[in-house]
Structure formats: structure tokens, C-alpha cells
Design a protein around this motif. Structure first.
Motif, mmCIF file in Angstrom:
data_model
loop_
_atom_site.group_PDB
_atom_site.id
_atom_site.type_symbol
_atom_site.label_atom_id
_atom_site.label_comp_id
_atom_site.label_asym_id
_atom_site.label_seq_id
_atom_site.Cartn_x
_atom_site.Cartn_y
_atom_site.Cartn_z
ATOM 1 N N THR A 138 0.862 -1.142 0.052
ATOM 2 C CA THR A 138 0.170 0.136 0.230
ATOM 3 C C THR A 138 0.706 1.272 -0.073
ATOM 4 O OG1 THR A 138 -1.981 1.251 0.876
ATOM 5 C CG2 THR A 138 -0.284 0.276 2.598
ATOM 6 N N GLY A 139 0.420 2.444 0.088
ATOM 7 C CA GLY A 139 1.090 3.592 0.187
ATOM 8 C C GLY A 139 1.848 3.836 1.497
ATOM 9 N N VAL A 194 0.096 5.076 4.448
ATOM 10 C CA VAL A 194 -0.938 4.147 5.371
ATOM 11 C C VAL A 194 -0.284 3.660 6.524
ATOM 12 C CG1 VAL A 194 -2.136 2.010 5.371
ATOM 13 C CG2 VAL A 194 -2.374 3.494 3.484
ATOM 14 N N TYR A 195 1.184 3.297 6.382
ATOM 15 C CA TYR A 195 1.994 2.661 7.388
ATOM 16 C C TYR A 195 2.313 4.052 8.204
ATOM 17 C CZ TYR A 195 2.667 -1.147 3.937
ATOM 18 O OH TYR A 195 2.544 -2.040 3.068
ATOM 19 N N ALA A 196 2.615 5.212 7.655
ATOM 20 C CA ALA A 196 2.757 6.153 8.598
ATOM 21 C C ALA A 196 1.784 6.457 9.584
ATOM 22 C CB ALA A 196 3.227 7.384 7.661
ATOM 23 N N GLY A 197 0.384 6.408 8.934
ATOM 24 C CA GLY A 197 -0.667 6.429 9.846
ATOM 25 C C GLY A 197 -0.917 5.184 10.643
ATOM 26 N N GLY A 203 5.156 -4.191 0.645
ATOM 27 C CA GLY A 203 5.291 -3.298 -0.312
ATOM 28 C C GLY A 203 4.841 -1.866 0.016
ATOM 29 N N THR A 204 5.634 -1.014 -0.586
ATOM 30 C CA THR A 204 5.329 0.457 -0.127
ATOM 31 C C THR A 204 5.631 1.373 -1.383
ATOM 32 O OG1 THR A 204 5.409 2.426 1.187
ATOM 33 C CG2 THR A 204 7.335 0.744 1.093
ATOM 34 N N THR A 205 4.948 2.267 -1.579
ATOM 35 C CA THR A 205 5.206 3.411 -2.609
ATOM 36 C C THR A 205 4.481 4.645 -2.467
ATOM 37 O OG1 THR A 205 5.611 3.754 -5.084
ATOM 38 C CG2 THR A 205 3.781 2.637 -4.495
ATOM 39 N N GLY A 206 4.471 5.289 -3.432
ATOM 40 C CA GLY A 206 3.552 6.578 -3.459
ATOM 41 C C GLY A 206 4.018 7.736 -2.969
ATOM 42 N N SER A 207 5.042 7.672 -1.706
ATOM 43 C CA SER A 207 5.859 8.852 -1.451
ATOM 44 C C SER A 207 7.008 8.204 -0.502
ATOM 45 C CB SER A 207 4.701 9.660 -0.268
ATOM 46 O OG SER A 207 4.174 8.774 0.545
ATOM 47 N N PRO A 208 8.035 8.849 -0.061
ATOM 48 C CA PRO A 208 9.312 8.369 0.358
ATOM 49 C C PRO A 208 8.781 7.734 1.808
ATOM 50 C CG PRO A 208 9.801 10.325 -0.356
ATOM 51 C CD PRO A 208 8.339 10.300 -0.580
ATOM 52 N N ARG A 220 0.190 13.173 -3.666
ATOM 53 C CA ARG A 220 -0.486 13.165 -2.087
ATOM 54 C C ARG A 220 -0.683 11.555 -2.377
ATOM 55 N NH1 ARG A 220 -0.018 16.626 1.494
ATOM 56 N NH2 ARG A 220 -2.452 16.785 2.442
ATOM 57 N N HIS A 221 0.258 10.942 -1.655
ATOM 58 C CA HIS A 221 0.094 9.631 -1.254
ATOM 59 C C HIS A 221 0.213 8.640 -2.617
ATOM 60 C CE1 HIS A 221 -0.598 11.672 2.503
ATOM 61 N NE2 HIS A 221 -1.796 11.739 2.321
ATOM 62 N N GLY A 222 0.740 9.220 -3.461
ATOM 63 C CA GLY A 222 0.886 8.378 -4.741
ATOM 64 C C GLY A 222 -0.076 8.735 -5.836
ATOM 65 N N LEU A 223 -0.865 9.574 -5.617
ATOM 66 C CA LEU A 223 -1.812 10.257 -6.366
ATOM 67 C C LEU A 223 -1.420 11.725 -6.886
ATOM 68 C CD1 LEU A 223 -5.442 9.276 -5.408
ATOM 69 C CD2 LEU A 223 -4.118 8.223 -7.108
#
Length: 695
Positions: free
Chosen positions: A368-369, A372-375, A396-401, A562-565
Motif C-alpha cells: 500500500t502507500g 498508510v504505514y505512517a498512519g 510493499g510500499t510506494t507513493g511517497s518516500p 499526495r500519497h501516490g496520486l
């Protein structure tokens, strides 16, 4: 401690063994393997075709028929079909007792789609589209959430050579129309509503408006999904269109298409104008998607090495990671999808939601982005209270650093609940790429060492370098991310783009044609075209230039991520400046590794108007309605002026750099500004913010 039923030998190791046995190729290090993959392009991409046993009824005359950027010609003569590749797994996967798709929504409704049922529904809907006159090359627009119907519809569209394009129903009407008007769709497939964050959201009014304002539509198909939603009149029912089961559905086969036949249109926003409608090819997407498995390590669910693999990349359909989720089917992998918020309801947030979902459905690879993990970290999620997560072997993670703190939190959480060897040091597949080419530039490997907040390597076949201001490759320091060689999934073109003007301006105008284009390093003639400049800050290696490590330090341009978008700033301005109180505005996205994402909106108001809470609410509502809640700013600030160039362009990028701590004299040329006096406010604001952050 238990071990996974399947051995899960890393796919990269299996591929390297195959290279050695089949072609006598062995490499002392990953760097050597990567270097070969970006210098001998023909040999590498042919090896991926062969290793994954891609099929064509006609042979290709070459691998890379023409190495020019843009406009590379891949596998001329070959014929492929995305849907054909997915459905070739039906018999073997079903014989192994494995489903194609498992889905769950916020109301707890779980659905499972078998591989034969997937094939039947795809055939039925494809025949329905053909009966409506849909021909190869026609565009089919979809307004759908992350539900099985979206996957079925996409595969059916691709099967007959039509061109797919989807927007998520959390997008506002204006944003959807800005996209779909450009592609002139013949068919619209639309959901009547959805449940999100504990609330039912009726979208029937939006669908009726889309229908009224898309004059090229000849047919509408309604997905009846939300109980109590308004009617969508004069629309075929999706369930009925997928219900057919007869000799024709049994005999249906996807059409063989040229390698470069258009597959879909996706959208990536720049800083000006309408969203860019990017066209990708069947062959390019198919090849890059299956080749990516050596990095993601996502295996075929019925293969002994990865038996029972269940892949979930939580995403909305408006994010390119939805396309990656669907691509699991290309490898015969069971896809597990959640339609709903990963954080529970708005009234009672619960960041354990996605984890419990993954546990219930025995997900093996969960992505996920990064947000989400930061949240989860901020909410204090305790994975020991999120059910049985013993099946998860990779994240897996992407969308932002992804910050080091967040990755370390996840690693520590899994170590505390570890029931398998893999969970003792859970593997994080951190990836950075783009909607632009529907792939990754930077990623990971199970066989390389991990470091929190850092990506492990450049991806095979991606000739990625960091260039300094002189256009020279550097290691150990931050530079512009460029890709010096073509990748099969790079865009065919943008729609409605005479002379490729927007396409060239988006990626190929920063560096001179031919500069850095020679495989392995060096220049070619200008006829080779220019390198791809992606718009990210990249460091390769550690601070001393050692190792394969890669770190993305955020966007080097002014596009909002913003979070990958991604969203163009012009789309936000259209929404904000439509309010009578707002004279001018500017937004910047301060995404930066190790710091919380921060997106301020600066507004110039009419004389006598104050920026009170009510106006802030109206501004936020305007963005929420026209675009998406994801693009509501973190803070709204009233300013005297918006800095502009002599030609009237807003100075987004210089202000972004200023707010990230760069000195004013290095980020802006006052002589090129129409109102250099406006900078004083932003300098003071930047100083105060950086001081407060301890920068």
C-alpha cells in the motif's frame, strides 16, 4: 516457529540460474547484472520474454527495432493480448483449487471469483461490448471502485482491443470530466455508489452528469453496488451483461493484437493545463509487468515454489497501483482486494483495518502507500492485536518516500509476532516509479541487504542515473533522476498531442538530444533523442557513493503527489479560484524524506475579505468536490501576493525549494520576476517554519 508451506526461493535467484544454464551468463554481483540489463537491451528483454514464456502466434523481427526516445519500437511483428496472458492460467490454477480474485467491502461482504468464472464473465462482457458496436481502438471509460467488476470489465475491454480508462468514484465530477472528455469514450461503465469510511456515498447524480456531458457516449453500463442508491436510467445492467453462458462464451478467445496496440489511457498531471492522457501498449505493459516479478518476488499461486501466493496491493482505481494489482493475474496469482478505507470509519478511525483484512484472507504479499504505514505508526497500531498475520512474508510500499522510523516500526512489529523465518526480518519492497510508464525505476530484491527508509537498487532494465546540474551522472549526491534508455512500457504517446508536443515537454526537453544516450554511458547523435527526465530528486549509493542503495528525496518539479496520486496544480487553482473571495492562489507539496508531508495553500483574497474558518472550510470543500479529499491542503494561508515570472507564471518550484531550506539566491532569479518584492513574505515564513522544525 513454523515455515511457509512453499519454499519461496527468490525469483531473482531462479532467473539468474536460468540465465546461467540457458545462456551461460553469470554475474558476480547485482550491479553487474543490472549493468548488463541496461547495456545489452536486446538480450535482456528477450530473456524476460523467454523466462516468462510469453506467447505470440507470429515471431518478432527484432527486440528493440529502433532505439530512439521517445518512439522506441519494441518487438515488431509480435502479437500479444493482456487478457490472453491472464486467462492462460485458468485451467492450471483451478485444478490446484485456487481462486482468481478474493474481495471484501466495508460491510463485510466477501466474494470469491474462480478462474473459470473470471473467464466466463470476461467473455460475456466482451461479447456484450461487441454487440454494442465497440471496435478495437474505441475508448471505454469506467467510473468504478476497487471491486471485482472493475477487473472483469478491464479484461473484457482489453480482450477485444478496445482501450480502457478508469477514474475512481472518490474523484469530483469536474476532475473526471477533465479526463474523460479528452478520450471521447464510446461506452461508460459506472457504479451507482460505494461505501467508504463508514458512509454510503450515492454517485448516481455524478453518473447522470457524466452521461450528459460526454457527447461521444453510445452506451452506459451500470454497476448496481450500493443498496438504496439512485437509479441510472437507460443503462444496461453489468450483472446481466456478465451473466451469459453459452457456446459463444465458451468459444470466446481474446484477439491477438500488435505489440504496440493501445491498452489503456492513464492520467498524470503536470503543473499547467489538463491532465495528460497517457497511452500505453498491450505488449509494453505485459512485458514490464511480468518482468517486475523478479523484483517484487510475487509468484504464481499454483507453482510449487510459491504455492498459495495471495497478493494484495491496497489501492484505489485512480492510482497506478491498481493496475499493478490487476497484473497479478498475468502471473497466475490470486489477487485479494479491499474496497473501503484502510483506516476504518471517519467517526471511529481504526488503522488496524487493513491488517485484519490481510490476516483473514491469508495474504502473503501486502502492499500500500507509505502514508498508510505512517498512519499506523501515528495511531499506535499493535499488530499482535490484528489477527493471525503469519501468512505475510513481504511488505510493499510506494507513493511517497517511506521514512526510516516507519519502516523500523513495521520491522519491529513483525519481529515481535514472528511465526516464520521471513517475519524475523520482514522484507520491505520499497518502489519508486510512475504512472507515466506504469512501472518502477527503483525497487528492491529479497537477496540484497535492507536499510530502513532506503530503496535497495535500481530495477533491471531501467537505465536510471542521478545527474548533476551539468548533466553528468553522480553517485553519493542528489541529482535529477533520468532514464537514459527506453523501457517497453514507456508511453506510446499522449492523446490529442500534435507533434508529441506535451509528451516531449513532459519528459524529454531538459537535456540535449543524444546526450547520455549511449547504452553503458556516453553520447549518441541527436537522432537518438533525449533521456527521460522524471522529475524526482535521487541519490544513488550512500553518502559516499557506496552500494546499490537509492533514496528518492521528493519531486523536483511542482506537481502535487499526495500519497501516490498526482494532480496538476492548475486543477487545484481552477477549484480554488472559482470562489469569489479568492483572487489568486498557489500550492506546493513539500514531500521530503524523513519529514511529514506538508502541502500549504497560499491565497490572495479580495480587499476586505478575511481568511476565517468559514472561508477555509469553503476552500477545502471546493477542492474536495472538484477533485478529491486527498488534495485538501494541510494549511491555508493568506498572503499579499503570489510570486510570478515576467511571463506571469506562478513561481511554485522556487517557493517549494525555499520552503525546503534552500537559500533564496539559489532558487530564484529576481530579475526574471514580475514582483520580486513578494518574496519577502515567503522568506520570513520559510525561516519560521524551518526554525520550528529544528532544520
Amino acid at each position: 516457529m513454523t515455515t511457509a508451506a512453499a519454499p519461496y526461493t527468490p525469483l531473482i535467484r531462479i532467473y539468474q540460474d536460468w540465465l546461467r544454464e540457458r545462456h551461460g551468463l553469470s554475474f558476480a554481483s547485482y550491479h553487474d547484472l543490472w549493468r548488463w540489463s541496461v547495456t545489452d537491451l536486446d538480450a535482456f528483454w528477450q530473456s524476460m520474454w523467454d523466462f516468462f514464456d510469453l506467447q505470440s502466434p507470429t515471431p518478432h523481427r527484432a527486440v528493440l527495432g529502433r532505439n530512439v526516445m521517445p518512439g522506441a519500437q519494441w518487438f515488431p511483428g509480435a502479437q500479444v493480448n493482456y487478457t490472453q496472458q491472464a486467462l492462460r492460467h485458468v485451467d492450471a490454477a483451478h485444478a490446484a483449487g485456487l481462486p482468481a480474485i478474493i474481495s471484501e467491502n466495508e460491510k463485510g461482504v466477501v466474494r470469491e471469483l474462480s478462474w473459470p468464472e473470471l473467464r466466463r464473465q470476461v467473455a460475456s462482457f466482451a461479447l456484450h461490448l461487441q454487440a454494442q458496436g465497440v471496435q478495437p481502438g474505441d475508448r471505454v471509460a469506467a467510473y468504478l471502485p476497487n471491486i471485482p467488476e472493475a477487473m472483469v470489465a478491464f479484461l473484457a475491454v482489453a480482450a477485444i482491443g478496445a482501450v480502457w480508462s478508469v477514474c475512481a468514484p472518490d474523484m469530483g465530477t469536474s476532475a473526471v470530466l477533465d479526463r474523460f472528455r479528452q478520450i471521447e469514450p464510446k461506452v461508460l461503465i459506472a457504479v451507482d455508489g460505494l461505501a467508504w469510511a463508514g458512509r454510503d456515498i450515492d454517485r448516481s447524480d455524478v453518473v447522470r452528469q457524466l452521461r450528459a456531458e460526454l457527447p461521444t457516449l453510445r452506451h452506459v453500463v451500470a454497476v448496481r453496488y450500493l443498496q438504496g442508491a439512485g437509479a441510472i436510467p437507460d443503462a444496461a445492467d453489468f450483472a446481466d451483461a456478465c451473466a451469459r453462458h453459452d457456446a459463444q462464451t465458451d468459444a470466446f478467445t481474446p484477439a491477438w493484437l500488435p505489440f504496440d496496440h493501445p491498452l489503456w489511457v492513464v492520467y498524470s498531471s503536470g503543473t499547467t493545463g489538463l491532465p495528460k492522457p497517457i497511452v500505453h501498449s498491450h505488449g509494453g505493459i505485459l512485458l514490464v509487468a511480468v518482468a517486475g516479478a523478479v523484483h517484487t518476488d510475487i509468484g504464481c499461486s499454483y507453482a510449487p515454489n510459491s504455492f498459495g501466493e495471495r497478493f494484495c496491493w491496497y489501492s484505489s482505481t485512480g492510482w497506478i497501483m491498481w493496475n499493478m494489482q490487476v497484473a497479478g493475474l498475468l502471473s497466475g496469482t490470486t489477487c485479494v482486494i479491499l474496497d473501503g478505507s484502510p483506516a476504518g470509519s471517519r467517526d471511529a478511525p481504526d488503522w488496524g483495518t487493513l491488517w485484519r483484512f490481510a490476516g483473514r484472507h491469508r495474504v502473503t504479499f501486502l502492499g500500500t502507500g507509505a502514508a498508510v504505514y505512517a498512519g499506523c505508526l501515528k495511531a499506535g497500531v499493535d499488530l499482535s492485536r490484528c489477527g493471525d498475520l503469519s501468512s505475510i512474508r513481504a511488505i510493499g510500499t510506494t507513493g511517497s518516500p517511506l521514512s526510516p522510523e516507519v519502516q523500523q516500526w513495521g520491522t519491529d512489529q513483525f519481529r515481535a509476532i514472528a511465526r516464520t523465518e521471513a517475519q524475523q526480518d520482514i522484507w520491505w519492497f520499497n518502489i519508486s516509479g510512475g504512472t507515466d510508464f506504469a512501472g518502477g525505476f527503483i525497487g528492491g530484491l529479497r537477496t540484497l541487504p535492507q536499510q530502513p527508509g532506503v530503496m535497495q537498487c535500481r530495477i533491471l532494465g531501467a537505465a536510471v542515473e542521478a545527474w548533476n546540474d551539468a548533466g553528468a551522472p553522480v553517485v553519493g549526491e542528489v541529482g535529477e533522476l533520468v532514464c537514459t534508455q527506453p523501457i517497453p512500457s514507456m508511453p506510446l504517446h499522449f492523446l490529442n498531442d500534435p507533434g508529441n508536443a506535451r509528451y516531449l515537454a513532459s519528459y524529454f526537453e531538459m537535456y540535449p538530444p543524444g546526450h547520455g544516450r549511449k547504452p553503458g554511458g556516453g553520447d549518441l547523435g541527436p537522432e537518438a533523442g533525449s533521456v527521460w527526465r522524471h522529475g524526482d530528486w535521487l541519490r544513488i549509493g550512500d553518502e559516499h557513493g557506496e552500494g546499490e542503495w537509492c533514496v528518492i528525496f521528493g519531486r523536483s518539479d511542482a506537481t502535487i503527489n499526495r500519497h501516490g496520486l498526482r494532480m496538476g496544480t492548475s486543477e487545484i487553482y481552477s477549484a480554488v479560484e472559482g470562489l469569489p473571495e479568492v483572487l489568486d492562489s498557489m500550492v506546493v507539496d513539500l514531500e521530503f524524506l524523513g519529514r511529514a508531508s506538508y502541502m500549504p495553500l497560499f491565497v490572495v483574497l479580495r480587499p476586505g475579505v478575511a481568511l476565517d474558518d468559514a472561508l477555509k472550510q469553503r476552500i477545502g470543500d471546493a477542492i474536495r468536490t472538484a477533485l478529491s479529499p486527498r488534495f485538501v491542503p494541510d494549511e491555508i494561508l493568506q498572503v499579499p501576493e503570489i510570486p510570478r515570472t515576467l511571463s506571469g507564471k506562478k513561481q511554485e518550484l522556487p517557493i517549494k525549494k525555499l520552503l525546503l531550506g534552500q537559500p533564496l539566491e539559489k532558487v530564484v532569479n529576481r530579475e526574471a520576476m514580475a514582483n520580486p518584492g513578494s518574496l519577502a513574505w515567503y522568506v520570513e515564513f520559510a525561516s519560521a517554519r524551518l526554525a520550528a522544525a529544528g532544520a
